[in-house]
Write an enzyme that holds these catalytic residues in place. Structure first.
Site, PDB file in Angstrom:
ATOM      1  N   GLU A 210      38.259  36.810  39.217  1.00 15.37           N
ATOM      2  CA  GLU A 210      37.020  37.106  38.525  1.00 15.37           C
ATOM      3  C   GLU A 210      37.069  36.392  37.186  1.00 15.37           C
ATOM      4  OE1 GLU A 210      36.244  41.358  38.511  1.00 15.37           O
ATOM      5  OE2 GLU A 210      35.369  41.212  40.518  1.00 15.37           O
TER       6      GLU A 210
ATOM      7  N   ASP B 243      40.432  38.499  36.128  1.00 14.46           N
ATOM      8  CA  ASP B 243      40.648  39.830  36.702  1.00 14.46           C
ATOM      9  C   ASP B 243      40.904  39.652  38.203  1.00 14.46           C
ATOM     10  OD1 ASP B 243      40.627  42.569  37.207  1.00 14.46           O
ATOM     11  OD2 ASP B 243      38.444  42.634  37.391  1.00 14.46           O
TER      12      ASP B 243
ATOM     13  N   GLU C 291      36.138  35.966  33.625  1.00 11.38           N
ATOM     14  CA  GLU C 291      35.633  36.876  32.596  1.00 11.38           C
ATOM     15  C   GLU C 291      36.080  36.408  31.215  1.00 11.38           C
ATOM     16  OE1 GLU C 291      36.175  41.055  33.320  1.00 11.38           O
ATOM     17  OE2 GLU C 291      36.291  40.816  35.500  1.00 11.38           O
TER      18      GLU C 291
ATOM     19  N   ARG D 161      40.052  41.963  47.471  1.00 10.60           N
ATOM     20  CA  ARG D 161      38.759  42.446  47.983  1.00 10.60           C
ATOM     21  C   ARG D 161      38.875  43.379  49.172  1.00 10.60           C
ATOM     22  NH1 ARG D 161      36.017  41.692  43.517  1.00 10.60           N
ATOM     23  NH2 ARG D 161      35.860  39.505  42.918  1.00 10.60           N
TER      24      ARG D 161
ATOM     25  N   ASP E 200      37.755  47.339  32.151  1.00  7.34           N
ATOM     26  CA  ASP E 200      37.013  46.218  32.725  1.00  7.34           C
ATOM     27  C   ASP E 200      35.584  46.652  33.028  1.00  7.34           C
ATOM     28  OD1 ASP E 200      36.799  43.558  33.605  1.00  7.34           O
ATOM     29  OD2 ASP E 200      36.986  44.196  35.687  1.00  7.34           O
TER      30      ASP E 200
ATOM     31  N   GLU F 240      31.645  35.618  45.804  1.00  4.93           N
ATOM     32  CA  GLU F 240      30.275  35.112  45.708  1.00  4.93           C
ATOM     33  C   GLU F 240      30.175  33.656  46.177  1.00  4.93           C
ATOM     34  OE1 GLU F 240      28.465  36.534  41.707  1.00  4.93           O
ATOM     35  OE2 GLU F 240      30.646  36.714  41.574  1.00  4.93           O
TER      36      GLU F 240
ATOM     37  N   LYS G 232      42.753  46.190  41.654  1.00  2.00           N
ATOM     38  CA  LYS G 232      42.662  45.521  40.355  1.00  2.00           C
ATOM     39  C   LYS G 232      43.894  45.773  39.498  1.00  2.00           C
ATOM     40  CE  LYS G 232      38.074  44.623  40.672  1.00  2.00           C
ATOM     41  NZ  LYS G 232      37.415  43.368  40.318  1.00  2.00           N
TER      42      LYS G 232
ATOM     43  N   THR H 228      46.242  40.982  35.689  1.00  2.96           N
ATOM     44  CA  THR H 228      45.114  40.430  34.934  1.00  2.96           C
ATOM     45  C   THR H 228      45.703  39.362  34.026  1.00  2.96           C
ATOM     46  OG1 THR H 228      44.036  42.600  34.926  1.00  2.96           O
ATOM     47  CG2 THR H 228      43.220  40.971  33.345  1.00  2.96           C
TER      48      THR H 228
ATOM     49  N   GLN I 188      40.024  46.658  47.836  1.00  8.71           N
ATOM     50  CA  GLN I 188      38.919  47.232  47.061  1.00  8.71           C
ATOM     51  C   GLN I 188      37.868  47.865  47.968  1.00  8.71           C
ATOM     52  OE1 GLN I 188      37.120  44.283  44.509  1.00  8.71           O
ATOM     53  NE2 GLN I 188      35.675  45.701  43.572  1.00  8.71           N
TER      54      GLN I 188
ATOM     55  N   HIS J  31      26.221  38.505  38.993  1.00  7.65           N
ATOM     56  CA  HIS J  31      27.367  38.961  39.785  1.00  7.65           C
ATOM     57  C   HIS J  31      27.047  40.286  40.472  1.00  7.65           C
ATOM     58  CE1 HIS J  31      31.479  39.961  40.910  1.00  7.65           C
ATOM     59  NE2 HIS J  31      31.391  41.088  40.236  1.00  7.65           N
TER      60      HIS J  31
END
Ligand code: MN
Length: 414
Positions: free
Chosen positions: A194, A228, A196, A232, A121, A358, A248, A252, A235, A128
């Site tokens: 996420e 993904d 992607e 948080r 990834d 975000e 992560k 996925t 992380q 971002h």
């Protein structure tokens, strides 16, 4: 390029994601049948295993499609890919063979379209990276010093890549509140998406042999939508100094149809202007991105979906071909079935952000959904759906959707 017409009537409608121009590849089953290769056309699927058995479509006289993955065809390389695509155009185009075996998509169950060899990834969207960096380090230090020179990535897990529609279990993990002395263990409280694109490596490269960006582009078989999923809070505690790990690793999701690079050719677009010149091994010989409109919806259990973001794949700073060339630049061998996540795709506007981190600015600005509920992060029962399409003149090259519903965390053994 205009709409190419098919004898399959539903493929000729302007709103279908799967006109003859597209011909995306998937793996499907009906009832108790074994999963096998198929091609989406309108609201139908060409049963490619059956078509091959009947002698309607063959590649090199080698059986390739009565299998639960596209890896065998992927490994055959671009000449065979082009040969298959032109044969399918003839078979399914106006005047083609109407005895070709079709199955209604509504009757089919979709499976993983390929065996994922390894999953990497990236972090290649500048909006971002700026947003996340600003939240954690302030605007002056938002971009790490290497960001404008290297497509930053980490090696993820192939074992937890799942097809759209697979439920996602909220992960457990270790977190630490800023004011706590000790970390604690339990269900993730800041579960995120996420948005992607996933690039799928078709042909392999040799251990010890770097590849050019042009070679990398020819190795990419096609693209899928990719979510993904990210924890948080896990992380934030674990990521220094080696990057994401368990945050992560739990899931996925990808969309079930591989849209080929060939189908996307009319939609090529350049990466944005370089803010600092790239080293020669990352130079792009031709436009490496594609103009693909993307959207995310969120639906609490039993409630209608709300669109929470709209953006475009053309917002990325590095293309998948650049990422693949960088991945092999050390001599790392790349394999048939490798999956490369693009990195979160965010645009410059608030409504164009590809993650809740975000969109809600770290949870400080919750979203209000059409149902009246608010969300900072994902709650149990919420269903998140990515969708995307390249818009042509009177037709689209659609990806379908990539969806997942969150199930409660499992009780950890005492
Ligand atoms: Mn990611």
């Amino acid at each position: 390029m205009a709409l190419m017409t098919s004898w399959v009537a539903s493929a000729n409608r302007a709103e279908t994601p799967f006109p003859l121009n597209n011909l995306p590849y998937g793996v499907f089953s009906v009832g108790d049948d074994a999963p096998r290769c198929g091609v989406a056309i309108g609201d139908m699927i060409l049963d490619l295993a059956a078509a091959e058995g009947a002698g309607l479509v063959t590649v090199h006289d080698v059986p390739a499609f009565d299998a639960p993955s596209w890896n065998k065809l992927m490994a055959m390389g671009p000449t065979v890919w082009a040969d298959l695509r032109s044969k399918l155009m003839v078979l399914l185009g106006e005047g083609g063979n109407q005895d070709a075996p079709l199955v209604a998509q509504a009757d089919a169950v979709m499976h993983m379209p390929f065996d994922v060899a390894e999953y990497t990834d990236f972090y290649a969207g500048k909006h971002h990276a700026m947003n996340v960096g600003t939240m954690f380090r302030g605007p002056e230090n938002a971009l790490p010093p290497n960001w404008l020179h290297i497509p930053i990535g980490y090696n993820g897990r192939a074992s937890s890549v799942v097809v759209s529609g697979t439920d996602i279990t909220r992960p457990n993990g270790q977190t630490k509140a800023p004011d706590a002395d000790m970390p604690s263990f339990g269900p993730c409280k800041r579960l995120d998406i996420e948005l992607e694109m996933g690039a799928i490596v078709g042909t392999s490269s040799q251990l010890g042999q770097p590849i050019s960006v042009a070679q990398a582009d020819e190795m990419i078989f096609g693209y899928v939508l990719l979510n993904d999923w990210s924890a948080r809070d896990i992380q934030a505690w674990e990521y220094q100094p080696l990057g994401p790990f368990q945050a992560k690793a739990f899931a996925t999701s990808i969309s079930p149809w591989i849209v080929t690079t060939a189908a996307l050719e009319p939609f090529r677009t350049s990466t944005p202007a370089r803010e600092k010149g790239l080293l020669p091994y990352l130079a792009e010989p031709k436009p490496g991105l594609f103009d693909i409109a993307l959207e995310v919806t969120m639906a609490p259990a039993g409630k209608p979906a709300t669109t929470i973001a709209r953006t475009n794949y053309s917002q990325m700073y590095y293309s998948s071909a650049q990422q693949l060339a960088h991945h092999a630049s050390s001599g790392c061998a790349m394999s048939t079935g490798d999956l490369l996540g693009s990195g979160t795709i965010s645009g410059p506007e608030k409504s164009e952000r590809g993650s809740l981190l975000e969109l809600t600015w770290g949870g400080k600005e919750p979203l209000t959904l059409d149902s009246g509920e608010t969300r900072s992060f994902i709650e149990d029962g919420d269903c998140l759906t990515l969708s995307g399409a390249a818009q042509g003149d009177g037709y689209q090259i659609g990806f379908g959707s990539c969806t997942g519903t969150i199930q409660p965390a499992v009780k950890f053994p005492e």
